[in-house]
Each structure stands twice: as structure tokens, then as C-alpha cells.
Design a protein around this motif. Structure first.
Motif, PDB file in Angstrom:
ATOM      1  N   GLY A 192      73.702 -10.707  -5.598  1.00 19.42           N
ATOM      2  CA  GLY A 192      74.833 -11.499  -5.131  1.00 19.42           C
ATOM      3  C   GLY A 192      74.809 -12.940  -5.579  1.00 19.42           C
ATOM      4  N   ALA A 193      73.909 -13.307  -6.506  1.00 19.89           N
ATOM      5  CA  ALA A 193      73.843 -14.697  -6.970  1.00 19.89           C
ATOM      6  C   ALA A 193      75.016 -15.050  -7.868  1.00 19.89           C
ATOM      7  N   ILE A 194      75.583 -14.062  -8.568  1.00 21.98           N
ATOM      8  CA  ILE A 194      76.777 -14.278  -9.389  1.00 21.98           C
ATOM      9  C   ILE A 194      77.768 -13.171  -9.062  1.00 21.98           C
ATOM     10  N   PRO A 195      79.049 -13.423  -9.268  1.00 22.08           N
ATOM     11  CA  PRO A 195      80.050 -12.371  -9.010  1.00 22.08           C
ATOM     12  C   PRO A 195      79.818 -11.181  -9.933  1.00 22.08           C
ATOM     13  N   PRO A 196      80.235 -10.003  -9.523  1.00 17.74           N
ATOM     14  CA  PRO A 196      80.086  -8.835 -10.404  1.00 17.74           C
ATOM     15  C   PRO A 196      80.824  -9.046 -11.725  1.00 17.74           C
ATOM     16  N   PHE A 197      80.202  -8.631 -12.813  1.00 22.57           N
ATOM     17  CA  PHE A 197      80.858  -8.711 -14.111  1.00 22.57           C
ATOM     18  C   PHE A 197      81.160  -7.305 -14.593  1.00 22.57           C
ATOM     19  N   PRO A 202      75.013   6.592  -9.085  1.00 25.06           N
ATOM     20  CA  PRO A 202      74.624   5.392  -9.831  1.00 25.06           C
ATOM     21  C   PRO A 202      75.873   4.619 -10.247  1.00 25.06           C
ATOM     22  N   PRO A 203      75.747   3.302 -10.389  1.00 26.26           N
ATOM     23  CA  PRO A 203      76.915   2.527 -10.817  1.00 26.26           C
ATOM     24  C   PRO A 203      77.349   2.928 -12.216  1.00 26.26           C
ATOM     25  N   GLU A 204      78.635   2.802 -12.484  1.00 27.76           N
ATOM     26  CA  GLU A 204      79.151   3.123 -13.814  1.00 27.76           C
ATOM     27  C   GLU A 204      78.573   2.143 -14.825  1.00 27.76           C
ATOM     28  N   PRO A 205      78.067   2.635 -15.963  1.00 23.47           N
ATOM     29  CA  PRO A 205      77.478   1.729 -16.952  1.00 23.47           C
ATOM     30  C   PRO A 205      78.470   0.659 -17.406  1.00 23.47           C
ATOM     31  N   ILE A 206      77.960  -0.544 -17.604  1.00 20.81           N
ATOM     32  CA  ILE A 206      78.780  -1.693 -17.980  1.00 20.81           C
ATOM     33  C   ILE A 206      78.916  -1.717 -19.497  1.00 20.81           C
ATOM     34  N   PRO A 207      80.133  -1.824 -20.026  1.00 26.49           N
ATOM     35  CA  PRO A 207      80.307  -1.850 -21.489  1.00 26.49           C
ATOM     36  C   PRO A 207      79.766  -3.125 -22.101  1.00 26.49           C
ATOM     37  N   PHE A 245      73.946   0.020 -18.845  1.00 26.58           N
ATOM     38  CA  PHE A 245      74.850  -0.476 -19.876  1.00 26.58           C
ATOM     39  C   PHE A 245      75.198   0.647 -20.851  1.00 26.58           C
ATOM     40  N   ARG A 246      76.339   0.513 -21.501  1.00 29.49           N
ATOM     41  CA  ARG A 246      76.723   1.412 -22.597  1.00 29.49           C
ATOM     42  C   ARG A 246      77.329   0.570 -23.711  1.00 29.49           C
ATOM     43  N   LEU A 247      77.031   0.936 -24.934  1.00 28.88           N
ATOM     44  CA  LEU A 247      77.602   0.221 -26.069  1.00 28.88           C
ATOM     45  C   LEU A 247      79.092   0.522 -26.156  1.00 28.88           C
ATOM     46  N   ASP A 248      79.903  -0.524 -26.109  1.00 33.88           N
ATOM     47  CA  ASP A 248      81.337  -0.348 -26.268  1.00 33.88           C
ATOM     48  C   ASP A 248      81.723  -0.438 -27.733  1.00 33.88           C
TER      49      ASP A 248
END
Length: 376
Positions: free
Chosen positions: A96-101, A9-14, A131-134
Motif C-alpha cells: 500500500g505504499a504506492i497506488p496499484p499500477f 492469484p492476481p492477474e499478471p501485469i503487462p 508479470f507478462r510481456l506485453d
């Protein structure tokens, strides 16, 4: 055939929550941050109270990766607007509608209680995977901060659960009276959030490096930084300093206490589970935030990490190893209208420590009159 790397799985986004009371300067700070390289590849969600959003027009980073939540206060519509906004960002990126953030910043309205927003990040079955809370960044007005804390309990909660505090408008502190008021404000903030560094925006201290990456993991080293995340030493020192201080039950911030519970002894999984269940069931609404690392009796080499807000507990996770030499169980709690001694006595009961005239863990767990969730 899919490779092992593809199946992961992708790494959760902060996710960073930017909060603070009305007029504190959240949008100004966000504009300044988004101009810096440290916030490149950042998606922004903005909440504006009312039917017509205006603040988003001031955010210079406004583009396809910015979502305006304009149907009302975020804390009231959190299960709809916020979930839809985050899912929309993910769909755009995955298609792919927006660049990866690489991170998300959520700016709340000044009237928002941050807790329901954190609930979503901790409980939504899909978003908790992506997602993960940063951290929580709270903006405080140096000129009007004392009056705001006196009059608005929302501002007190915003400060109390913060991981970082940004002080704005210190350049307007230009008289002896205002300097004295600022000193009093700093002392209040230290009592409210002893584990949160206070950064002066006017001095250039509120940089992406200082505000971001406040979560459990240090992204540069790819290892957990428990001491920085828990800030338990700072909270314990502040608690010791405040002992004997008279608390005014009618003052918003005096009703909030930050404290630590620690033990060298291993804790059984059943004991910590029942302890947390009872604390959340009894004091859930008053438990503003909880962070902890637990030395499990069943698996002492792989500590359990806990994070909760009110009655909501993030799915616990285990670290692959202890990140440093401190192998104690440490729980950091921020509570409202609860005496720390009450929580400590409860914890000691589940740890099996004898206390005169107090029930021990076996009595609490085996009592046939106890709630079903408390019985073994």
C-alpha cells in the motif's frame, strides 16, 4: 474463510519494453506517452548507462513508482537490478505504499540487447507469476537509422525482435536524398520485422492505443488474439516477397531472417518438445525470438501457446479454446545466421514426413548416440 476469488492469484501485469539505439528518442517518446490517459497507473523503470543517471530527470512521471536502474547497462546487470526493481515495485504496491499500477514500462539504454531482459520476464520463478510481456517497442531514428543499422548490430537485434516500431524525426526528412534514405530504411525495417507495424511519431501515430496491448490477449475483449500477436500472415507474405533476394552475409540486417513454419496436422507433445529442445540446443543463441500456437495431437481442442527468446522458453500455456477458425500449428521464428530451410527440415523430421537422405523423428528420438534429452 477465504473466498474462491480471494485465493486466485492476481492477474499478471503487462510489461512493455521500450528500446532503441542511442539518440533515437526513447525518452522523448516516453514523456509524451506518460502525459496521456492511456498510460495512467503506469510504473516506469529506466536504465541509464553509467554511474550517474540523467534520463530519469527528464521523465515527468518520476515518482515513487519510478525506479532508476543506474548501476550500468541493463543487459549486463539484468539478474540483479531489474529483478530488484520489479520486486521493489511489487512490494510497494502490495504494502500500500504506492497506488496499484496496471502496467510497467521498462526503458533500456540505447546499447542494451533486449534478450536478457526478456529472459528475466520468462524465467524468474516469482516474476513470471506477477508479470507478462506485453510487447517490445523499438524506436528508430528516421534520419540516422540506416547508418545505425549498418554500424551497430545491437540496433539490428532491437528492431528484429520488436512488436511495434516507432519512427522518430521524420519531420527532419526535408530533402530528396533524405526521403530516398527513409524509403530504404522502411524497406529494411520491413525485412527485419515484417510482423511489426511501423508508426510515425511526428504524425501522432505512436499513441498508447497503437503501442500497447501487443501481447497475446486483447484486454478489452478478454480473449486471445492469436493472429494479431503472431502476425504470421505478414511474415509469410514478406518471406515470399524476399525469395530470390540475395543476402549479404557481411551486412548485419541481411543475416536476420523472419519466417513461419505451419502444418494442418496435429503435433504430439513429445514431438514439439523434442523439436524445440533440439532447436534451442543447436541454434539457441541465433534464435532471436519464437512465437507459436500448436495443435496438440493429445488435446486438439486446447491449443498450446509458445513464446521464446534464444534458448529460453516461457512456460507454455494452453488456451481454453481456439480463438478463430484457423486451427493450424503455426510457429513464427526470427533467426540470425540460420537458413529457414534448416529449421523446416528439422520440423518435418519430427512430424514424420519422409525426406530423402534425412533422419526422421524416430531416428532422432531413439538414436542411442543422441543427447539424453532427445531420447524417449
Amino acid at each position: 474463510m477465504m473466498s474462491e476469488e480471494t485465493r486466485l492469484p492476481p492477474e499478471p501485469i503487462p510489461v512493455t519494453l521500450l528500446t532503441g539505439f542511442l539518440g533515437a528518442g526513447k525518452t522523448t517518446l516516453l514523456n509524451q506517452l506518460l502525459q496521456q490517459p492511456g498510460l495512467a497507473d503506469t510504473a516506469v523503470l529506466i536504465n541509464e548507462f553509467g554511474e550517474i543517471g540523467l534520463d530519469h530527470l527528464l521523465v515527468q512521471h518520476f515518482d515513487d513508482s519510478t525506479v532508476l536502474l543506474a548501476s550500468g547497462c541493463l543487459c549486463c546487470t539484468v539478474r540483479g537490478d531489474l529483478v530488484e526493481g520489479l520486486e521493489q515495485l511489487l512490494r510497494r504496491m502490495d504494502n500500500g505504499a504506492i497506488p496499484p499500477f496496471r502496467r510497467v514500462v521498462i526503458e533500456t539504454t540505447g546499447l542494451a540487447d533486449p534478450a536478457p531482459i526478456l529472459h528475466v520476464l520468462m524465467m524468474h520463478p516469482y516474476l513470471v507469476l506477477r508479470f507478462r510481456l506485453d510487447g517490445v517497442v523499438t524506436v528508430v531514428d528516421a534520419v540516422n537509422g540506416n547508418a545505425t543499422l549498418d554500424e551497430h548490430p545491437e540496433s539490428v537485434r532491437q528492431a528484429a525482435i520488436s512488436d511495434r516500431i516507432v519512427l522518430t524525426k521524420t519531420d527532419l526528412v526535408d530533402t530528396p536524398e533524405r526521403r530516398a534514405a527513409l524509403d530504404a530504411l522502411l524497406a529494411r525495417l520491413k525485412r527485419l520485422a515484417p510482423g511489426a507495424p511501423v508508426l510515425d511519431a511526428a504524425r501522432g501515430e505512436a499513441t498508447p492505443e497503437a503501442l500497447l496491448d501487443a501481447g497475446l490477449y486483447d484486454p478489452s475483449a478478454k480473449i486471445p488474439d492469436v493472429s494479431r500477436w503472431l502476425a504470421d500472415e505478414a511474415i509469410a507474405a514478406a518471406e515470399a516477397e524476399s525469395r530470390g533476394h540475395a543476402h549479404d552475409p557481411n551486412r548485419h540486417d541481411e543475416r536476420i531472417r523472419a519466417f513461419t513454419v505451419a502444418t494442418d496436422a496435429p503435433v504430439s507433445a513429445a514431438a514439439i518438445d523434442m523439436f524445440l529442445e533440439l532447436v534451442r540446443g543447436t541454434h539457441g543463441a541465433k534464435l532471436l525470438r519464437l512465437k507459436g500456437i500448436v495443435k496438440l495431437a493429445e488435446d486438439p481442442e486446447h491449443p498450446l501457446v509458445l513464446h521464446g527468446v534464444q534458448h529460453v522458453l516461457h512456460p507454455p500455456s494452453q488456451l481454453p479454446a481456439w480463438p478463430d477458425e484457423d486451427r493450424r500449428t503455426r510457429l513464427v521464428m526470427i533467426v540470425r545466421d540460420v537458413e529457414p530451410a534448416v529449421i523446416r527440415r528439422l520440423f518435418d523430421a519430427f512430424m514424420g514426413l519422409p525426406m530423402p537422405d534425412q533422419p526422421d523423428g524416430r531416428v532422432l528420438a531413439d538414436n542411442p548416440l543422441a543427447p539424453a534429452t532427445m531420447r524417449r
